[in-house]
Design a protein around this motif. Structure first.
Motif, PDB file in Angstrom:
ATOM      1  N   SER A 117       0.831  -1.203   0.000  1.00  0.00           N
ATOM      2  CA  SER A 117       0.000   0.000   0.000  1.00  0.00           C
ATOM      3  C   SER A 117       0.867   1.255   0.000  1.00  0.00           C
ATOM      4  N   GLY A 118       1.966   1.222   0.746  1.00  0.00           N
ATOM      5  CA  GLY A 118       2.894   2.344   0.747  1.00  0.00           C
ATOM      6  C   GLY A 118       3.572   2.500  -0.606  1.00  0.00           C
ATOM      7  N   LEU A 119       3.865   1.363  -1.255  1.00  0.00           N
ATOM      8  CA  LEU A 119       4.475   1.414  -2.579  1.00  0.00           C
ATOM      9  C   LEU A 119       3.540   2.092  -3.577  1.00  0.00           C
ATOM     10  N   ALA A 120       2.247   1.796  -3.499  1.00  0.00           N
ATOM     11  CA  ALA A 120       1.291   2.410  -4.427  1.00  0.00           C
ATOM     12  C   ALA A 120       1.304   3.928  -4.289  1.00  0.00           C
ATOM     13  N   LEU A 121       1.341   4.429  -3.060  1.00  0.00           N
ATOM     14  CA  LEU A 121       1.395   5.877  -2.851  1.00  0.00           C
ATOM     15  C   LEU A 121       2.739   6.441  -3.327  1.00  0.00           C
ATOM     16  N   ALA A 122       3.813   5.705  -3.079  1.00  0.00           N
ATOM     17  CA  ALA A 122       5.132   6.163  -3.519  1.00  0.00           C
ATOM     18  C   ALA A 122       5.220   6.204  -5.033  1.00  0.00           C
ATOM     19  N   VAL A 123       4.525   5.284  -5.697  1.00  0.00           N
ATOM     20  CA  VAL A 123       4.512   5.252  -7.156  1.00  0.00           C
ATOM     21  C   VAL A 123       3.836   6.504  -7.712  1.00  0.00           C
ATOM     22  N   VAL A 124       2.802   7.001  -7.026  1.00  0.00           N
ATOM     23  CA  VAL A 124       2.147   8.244  -7.458  1.00  0.00           C
ATOM     24  C   VAL A 124       3.158   9.384  -7.451  1.00  0.00           C
ATOM     25  N   TYR A 125       3.909   9.502  -6.359  1.00  0.00           N
ATOM     26  CA  TYR A 125       4.946  10.537  -6.267  1.00  0.00           C
ATOM     27  C   TYR A 125       5.984  10.348  -7.371  1.00  0.00           C
ATOM     28  N   PHE A 126       6.420   9.107  -7.550  1.00  0.00           N
ATOM     29  CA  PHE A 126       7.437   8.810  -8.546  1.00  0.00           C
ATOM     30  C   PHE A 126       6.953   9.130  -9.955  1.00  0.00           C
ATOM     31  N   ALA A 127       5.682   8.820 -10.245  1.00  0.00           N
ATOM     32  CA  ALA A 127       5.139   9.084 -11.574  1.00  0.00           C
ATOM     33  C   ALA A 127       5.148  10.580 -11.883  1.00  0.00           C
ATOM     34  N   PHE A 128       4.720  11.390 -10.913  1.00  0.00           N
ATOM     35  CA  PHE A 128       4.756  12.838 -11.103  1.00  0.00           C
ATOM     36  C   PHE A 128       6.193  13.333 -11.211  1.00  0.00           C
ATOM     37  N   SER A 129       7.068  12.785 -10.372  1.00  0.00           N
ATOM     38  CA  SER A 129       8.467  13.199 -10.387  1.00  0.00           C
ATOM     39  C   SER A 129       9.119  12.900 -11.732  1.00  0.00           C
ATOM     40  N   ALA A 130       8.896  11.676 -12.240  1.00  0.00           N
ATOM     41  CA  ALA A 130       9.488  11.297 -13.521  1.00  0.00           C
ATOM     42  C   ALA A 130       8.953  12.162 -14.648  1.00  0.00           C
ATOM     43  N   THR A 131       7.648  12.435 -14.605  1.00  0.00           N
ATOM     44  CA  THR A 131       7.045  13.270 -15.645  1.00  0.00           C
ATOM     45  C   THR A 131       7.635  14.671 -15.641  1.00  0.00           C
ATOM     46  N   LEU A 132       7.722  15.265 -14.459  1.00  0.00           N
ATOM     47  CA  LEU A 132       8.270  16.622 -14.343  1.00  0.00           C
ATOM     48  C   LEU A 132       9.749  16.656 -14.698  1.00  0.00           C
ATOM     49  N   GLN A 133      10.483  15.620 -14.273  1.00  0.00           N
ATOM     50  CA  GLN A 133      11.925  15.626 -14.524  1.00  0.00           C
ATOM     51  C   GLN A 133      12.243  15.515 -16.004  1.00  0.00           C
ATOM     52  N   PHE A 134      11.463  14.705 -16.725  1.00  0.00           N
ATOM     53  CA  PHE A 134      11.732  14.527 -18.151  1.00  0.00           C
ATOM     54  C   PHE A 134      11.079  15.600 -19.014  1.00  0.00           C
ATOM     55  N   THR A 135      10.366  16.517 -18.388  1.00  0.00           N
ATOM     56  CA  THR A 135       9.784  17.641 -19.123  1.00  0.00           C
ATOM     57  C   THR A 135      10.378  18.953 -18.617  1.00  0.00           C
ATOM     58  N   ALA A 136       9.922  19.392 -17.440  1.00  0.00           N
ATOM     59  CA  ALA A 136      10.414  20.651 -16.882  1.00  0.00           C
ATOM     60  C   ALA A 136      11.906  20.581 -16.570  1.00  0.00           C
ATOM     61  N   GLY A 137      12.339  19.474 -15.933  1.00  0.00           N
ATOM     62  CA  GLY A 137      13.753  19.356 -15.575  1.00  0.00           C
ATOM     63  C   GLY A 137      14.660  19.348 -16.784  1.00  0.00           C
ATOM     64  N   MET A 138      14.284  18.559 -17.780  1.00  0.00           N
ATOM     65  CA  MET A 138      15.081  18.497 -18.999  1.00  0.00           C
ATOM     66  C   MET A 138      15.051  19.835 -19.739  1.00  0.00           C
ATOM     67  N   SER A 139      13.914  20.510 -19.730  1.00  0.00           N
ATOM     68  CA  SER A 139      13.805  21.801 -20.412  1.00  0.00           C
ATOM     69  C   SER A 139      14.666  22.860 -19.733  1.00  0.00           C
ATOM     70  N   ILE A 140      14.704  22.844 -18.393  1.00  0.00           N
ATOM     71  CA  ILE A 140      15.551  23.793 -17.663  1.00  0.00           C
ATOM     72  C   ILE A 140      17.010  23.553 -17.999  1.00  0.00           C
ATOM     73  N   ALA A 141      17.428  22.289 -17.999  1.00  0.00           N
ATOM     74  CA  ALA A 141      18.817  21.964 -18.321  1.00  0.00           C
ATOM     75  C   ALA A 141      19.153  22.318 -19.759  1.00  0.00           C
ATOM     76  N   ALA A 142      18.215  22.100 -20.660  1.00  0.00           N
ATOM     77  CA  ALA A 142      18.461  22.381 -22.074  1.00  0.00           C
ATOM     78  C   ALA A 142      18.381  23.873 -22.380  1.00  0.00           C
ATOM     79  N   GLY A 143      17.654  24.607 -21.538  1.00  0.00           N
ATOM     80  CA  GLY A 143      17.472  26.030 -21.791  1.00  0.00           C
ATOM     81  C   GLY A 143      16.336  26.318 -22.739  1.00  0.00           C
ATOM     82  N   THR A 144      15.548  25.311 -23.075  1.00  0.00           N
ATOM     83  CA  THR A 144      14.410  25.483 -23.973  1.00  0.00           C
ATOM     84  C   THR A 144      13.359  24.433 -23.657  1.00  0.00           C
ATOM     85  N   ALA A 145      12.095  24.769 -23.857  1.00  0.00           N
ATOM     86  CA  ALA A 145      10.993  23.853 -23.554  1.00  0.00           C
ATOM     87  C   ALA A 145      10.570  23.087 -24.800  1.00  0.00           C
ATOM     88  N   SER A 146      10.169  21.830 -24.574  1.00  0.00           N
ATOM     89  CA  SER A 146       9.716  21.013 -25.692  1.00  0.00           C
ATOM     90  C   SER A 146       8.692  19.999 -25.187  1.00  0.00           C
TER      91      SER A 146
END
Length: 295
Positions: A117-146
């Protein structure tokens, strides 16, 4: 309580230690291949398997999603303010301050501390984290949004399909559920091995500054998640999972992005190492606290 702490922490340390030893022995390890396997196959399957097969109420998942968004919003504000004050470039340091190691370390810790049950909640956090990291995080590092990075992320479709199953009550066929479970089972051990291998190959530079930024990542994450959990009146388990995920060290992916876009990768690597080493000292206190307050 000591037995509980050992059961939570030691598997993470041992598996990461195997990866570290593997690296120091100069054994071959294709980090790029492992990253692709985890990102494109393992993580989406783990997300789908956890969200569709574990018994967690949709309301709990929704509240956890809201808490995760608030934590990341707070970390973006905190990171921006600290880096602006220190006159450091956002594209090099902001992703490392914001994004924690919610996959490699956060998922197994939540699993060992609170079970499925704790893993299921942690997966929610991880899913949002991965999504943001590969979008906003990557865009910040690249200096451009895509947006093209977003549509290419399997985890996005795994989350969408999983919430559709939860809301509609559709029964997932056994062969699909078993396949997702097996493939998702690859994720945590591969992540921990990759973490250990990465630590064996990275080096520390600019110790005072990177130590301070590492503390901002970890202590800031703990403080913001504590306030969010209090404000939302989260259940003890959800509160513990949120504190664990938000207090993790700098994610290794930050180094990969910094290296790819040449955004001071040596400093980001140092933050990964320093924060991870710090976490091995802080984990007993963190896990003791979340377990003690969850009962």
């Amino acid at each position: 309580m000591l037995g509980q702490l050992a059961a939570v922490i030691l598997p993470v340390v041992v598996i990461a230690g195997i990866g570290y030893t593997w690296s120091r022995l100069k054994r071959p390890f294709d980090n790029a291949l492992v990253t692709q396997l985890v990102s494109m196959i393992g993580s989406p399957c783990l997300v789908a398997s956890s969200l569709t097969s574990l018994h967690v109420e949709p309301e709990s998942l929704g509240i956890m999603a809201l808490a995760t968004i608030l934590v990341f919003s707070g970390m973006f504000v905190l990171g921006f303010a600290v880096l602006r004050y220190m006159n450091l470039p956002m594209h090099s340091y902001l992703p490392a301050v914001v994004f924690s190691n919610a996959g490699n370390m956060g998922l197994p810790l939540a699993l060992f501390a609170f079970g499925d049950s704790g893993l299921a909640l942690a997966v929610v956090y991880f899913a949002f984290s991965a999504t943001l990291q590969f979008t906003a995080g990557m865009s910040i590092a690249a200096g451009t949004a895509s947006v093209k990075h977003l549509v290419k992320m399997p985890v996005i479709y795994a989350v969408g399909a999983s919430f559709l199953v939860i809301v509609t009550g559709i029964q997932v066929p056994d062969f699909i559920a078993n396949t997702l479970e097996i493939l998702g089972g690859l994720t945590i051990p591969l992540m921990l091995l990759a973490l250990g291998v990465s630590l064996g190959s990275l080096r520390v530079r600019s110790l005072p500054r990177n130590l301070f930024l590492s503390l901002v990542r970890m202590l800031g994450g703990f403080a913001i998640s504590f306030l969010v959990a209090w404000a939302l009146d989260l259940s003890p388990m959800a509160r513990g999972v949120l504190l664990i995920q938000a207090s993790m060290p700098v994610a290794v992916f930050n180094y990969l992005f910094a290296q790819y876009y040449n955004r001071r990768p040596e400093d980001v690597a140092a933050m990964v190492i320093i924060s991870t080493l710090l976490s091995f000292g802080t984990l007993p206190f963190l896990i003791y606290y979340v377990l003690a307050t969850a009962h």
